[in-house]
Design a protein around this motif. Structure first.
Motif, PDB file in Angstrom:
ATOM      1  N   THR A 245      -5.641   8.948   0.096  1.00 35.34           N
ATOM      2  CA  THR A 245      -5.780   8.038  -1.035  1.00 35.34           C
ATOM      3  C   THR A 245      -4.872   6.844  -0.782  1.00 35.34           C
ATOM      4  OG1 THR A 245      -6.225   9.910  -2.491  1.00 35.34           O
ATOM      5  CG2 THR A 245      -5.626   7.817  -3.535  1.00 35.34           C
ATOM      6  N   ILE A 246      -5.467   5.666  -0.679  1.00 37.49           N
ATOM      7  CA  ILE A 246      -4.723   4.442  -0.373  1.00 37.49           C
ATOM      8  C   ILE A 246      -4.769   3.540  -1.598  1.00 37.49           C
ATOM      9  CG2 ILE A 246      -4.495   2.480   1.194  1.00 37.49           C
ATOM     10  CD1 ILE A 246      -6.083   4.140   3.264  1.00 37.49           C
ATOM     11  N   ARG A 247      -3.589   3.263  -2.137  1.00 42.70           N
ATOM     12  CA  ARG A 247      -3.469   2.427  -3.336  1.00 42.70           C
ATOM     13  C   ARG A 247      -2.742   1.134  -2.998  1.00 42.70           C
ATOM     14  NH1 ARG A 247      -6.903   4.635  -6.838  1.00 42.70           N
ATOM     15  NH2 ARG A 247      -6.583   6.859  -7.052  1.00 42.70           N
ATOM     16  N   ASP A 248      -3.093   0.056  -3.694  1.00 39.54           N
ATOM     17  CA  ASP A 248      -2.386  -1.207  -3.506  1.00 39.54           C
ATOM     18  C   ASP A 248      -1.174  -1.267  -4.434  1.00 39.54           C
ATOM     19  OD1 ASP A 248      -3.352  -1.850  -6.049  1.00 39.54           O
ATOM     20  OD2 ASP A 248      -4.802  -3.316  -5.324  1.00 39.54           O
TER      21      ASP A 248
ATOM     22  N   ASP B 206      -0.747  -2.568  -7.227  1.00 43.19           N
ATOM     23  CA  ASP B 206      -1.091  -2.397  -8.639  1.00 43.19           C
ATOM     24  C   ASP B 206      -1.586  -0.996  -8.958  1.00 43.19           C
ATOM     25  OD1 ASP B 206      -0.465  -5.083  -9.207  1.00 43.19           O
ATOM     26  OD2 ASP B 206      -2.461  -5.721  -8.517  1.00 43.19           O
ATOM     27  N   GLY B 207      -1.621  -0.115  -7.953  1.00 47.36           N
ATOM     28  CA  GLY B 207      -2.089   1.250  -8.170  1.00 47.36           C
ATOM     29  C   GLY B 207      -3.596   1.394  -8.099  1.00 47.36           C
ATOM     30  N   LEU B 208      -4.279   0.330  -7.714  1.00 48.57           N
ATOM     31  CA  LEU B 208      -5.738   0.361  -7.583  1.00 48.57           C
ATOM     32  C   LEU B 208      -6.122   0.739  -6.153  1.00 48.57           C
ATOM     33  CD1 LEU B 208      -6.441  -2.959  -9.509  1.00 48.57           C
ATOM     34  CD2 LEU B 208      -6.679  -0.620 -10.378  1.00 48.57           C
ATOM     35  N   PRO B 209      -7.357   1.216  -5.943  1.00 52.21           N
ATOM     36  CA  PRO B 209      -7.777   1.511  -4.566  1.00 52.21           C
ATOM     37  C   PRO B 209      -7.639   0.263  -3.693  1.00 52.21           C
ATOM     38  CG  PRO B 209      -9.341   2.433  -6.122  1.00 52.21           C
ATOM     39  CD  PRO B 209      -8.386   1.587  -6.918  1.00 52.21           C
ATOM     40  N   ALA B 210      -7.003   0.421  -2.549  1.00 56.92           N
ATOM     41  CA  ALA B 210      -6.770  -0.706  -1.640  1.00 56.92           C
ATOM     42  C   ALA B 210      -8.074  -1.120  -0.974  1.00 56.92           C
ATOM     43  CB  ALA B 210      -5.745  -0.314  -0.590  1.00 56.92           C
ATOM     44  N   LYS B 211      -8.169  -2.406  -0.656  1.00 56.60           N
ATOM     45  CA  LYS B 211      -9.348  -2.928   0.041  1.00 56.60           C
ATOM     46  C   LYS B 211      -9.110  -2.767   1.539  1.00 56.60           C
ATOM     47  CE  LYS B 211     -10.823  -5.945  -3.559  1.00 56.60           C
ATOM     48  NZ  LYS B 211     -10.195  -6.796  -4.477  1.00 56.60           N
TER      49      LYS B 211
ATOM     50  N   TRP C 258       0.829  -1.209   0.000  1.00 56.62           N
ATOM     51  CA  TRP C 258       0.000   0.000   0.000  1.00 56.62           C
ATOM     52  C   TRP C 258       0.861   1.257   0.000  1.00 56.62           C
ATOM     53  CZ3 TRP C 258      -4.393  -0.818   4.140  1.00 56.62           C
ATOM     54  CH2 TRP C 258      -5.235  -1.833   3.713  1.00 56.62           C
ATOM     55  N   THR C 259       0.361   2.276  -0.687  1.00 58.50           N
ATOM     56  CA  THR C 259       0.911   3.626  -0.597  1.00 58.50           C
ATOM     57  C   THR C 259      -0.229   4.560  -0.228  1.00 58.50           C
ATOM     58  OG1 THR C 259       0.564   4.026  -2.951  1.00 58.50           O
ATOM     59  CG2 THR C 259       2.747   3.243  -2.287  1.00 58.50           C
ATOM     60  N   VAL C 260       0.063   5.503   0.631  1.00 54.50           N
ATOM     61  CA  VAL C 260      -0.960   6.440   1.104  1.00 54.50           C
ATOM     62  C   VAL C 260      -0.520   7.852   0.754  1.00 54.50           C
ATOM     63  CG1 VAL C 260      -2.283   7.260   3.079  1.00 54.50           C
ATOM     64  CG2 VAL C 260      -1.487   4.890   3.012  1.00 54.50           C
ATOM     65  N   THR C 261      -1.422   8.603   0.162  1.00 56.30           N
ATOM     66  CA  THR C 261      -1.152   9.991  -0.195  1.00 56.30           C
ATOM     67  C   THR C 261      -2.169  10.887   0.513  1.00 56.30           C
ATOM     68  OG1 THR C 261      -0.434   9.246  -2.373  1.00 56.30           O
ATOM     69  CG2 THR C 261      -0.845  11.600  -2.105  1.00 56.30           C
TER      70      THR C 261
END
Length: 154
Positions: A80-83, A85-90, A66-69
């Motif tokens: 904004t939390i992305r997994d 793959d750059g998709l919204p994290a679950k 995860w990356t958080v912006t």
């Protein structure tokens, strides 16, 4: 009209020295009291116990990818939390504390609402440096913790 300078006596030198050191000591005491009274406290209750699971927790968190912006604009704080793959994290659960980096007087616990791929909360933040302590759980129960720096322009 003649003026005669008063001689510098040992008493005057002693008073000057005591006054100078008195000011220095007073300032040091005030600064030390302010530093101790504004210290937010410990990060963990027992550092030994926390160290026993640190590597395991870090590996599990890194495996999420995860990356958080963080962003603050027009009275809204968004995370904004992305997994990987750059998709919204679950995200299963999300909580955060937003505060200053130096004290806890302005700490706020916002109520986030999911909007698209971001979590948004209305907040009124003044300009300057802020710190977001994020605690989230993935859908599989993996704990994700991160401290995010946020600078609000004024």
């Amino acid at each position: 009209m003649s003026t005669t300078a008063k001689p510098m006596t040992g008493r005057k030198v002693l008073l000057i020295a005591l006054s100078a050191f008195g000011v220095i000591i007073t300032v040091n005491l005030v600064m030390a009291w302010n530093a101790v009274s504004t210290f937010p406290g410990l990060e963990v209750h027992n550092s030994y116990v926390a160290s026993q699971v640190f590597d395991k927790n870090r590996a599990a968190q890194e495996a999420l990818g995860w990356t958080v912006t963080p962003d603050y604009h027009n009275g809204l704080l968004s995370l904004t939390i992305r997994d990987a793959d750059g998709l919204p994290a679950k995200v299963g659960e999300l909580s955060a504390v937003v505060g200053r980096t130096t004290h806890t007087r302005e700490d706020i616990t916002p109520d986030f609402v999911q909007q698209g791929g971001s979590y948004v909360a209305p907040m009124s933040l003044t300009s300057g440096a802020w710190l977001v302590h994020l605690d989230a759980k993935a859908a599989d129960g993996t704990l994700f913790r991160q401290r995010l720096e946020l600078f609000v322009k004024g």
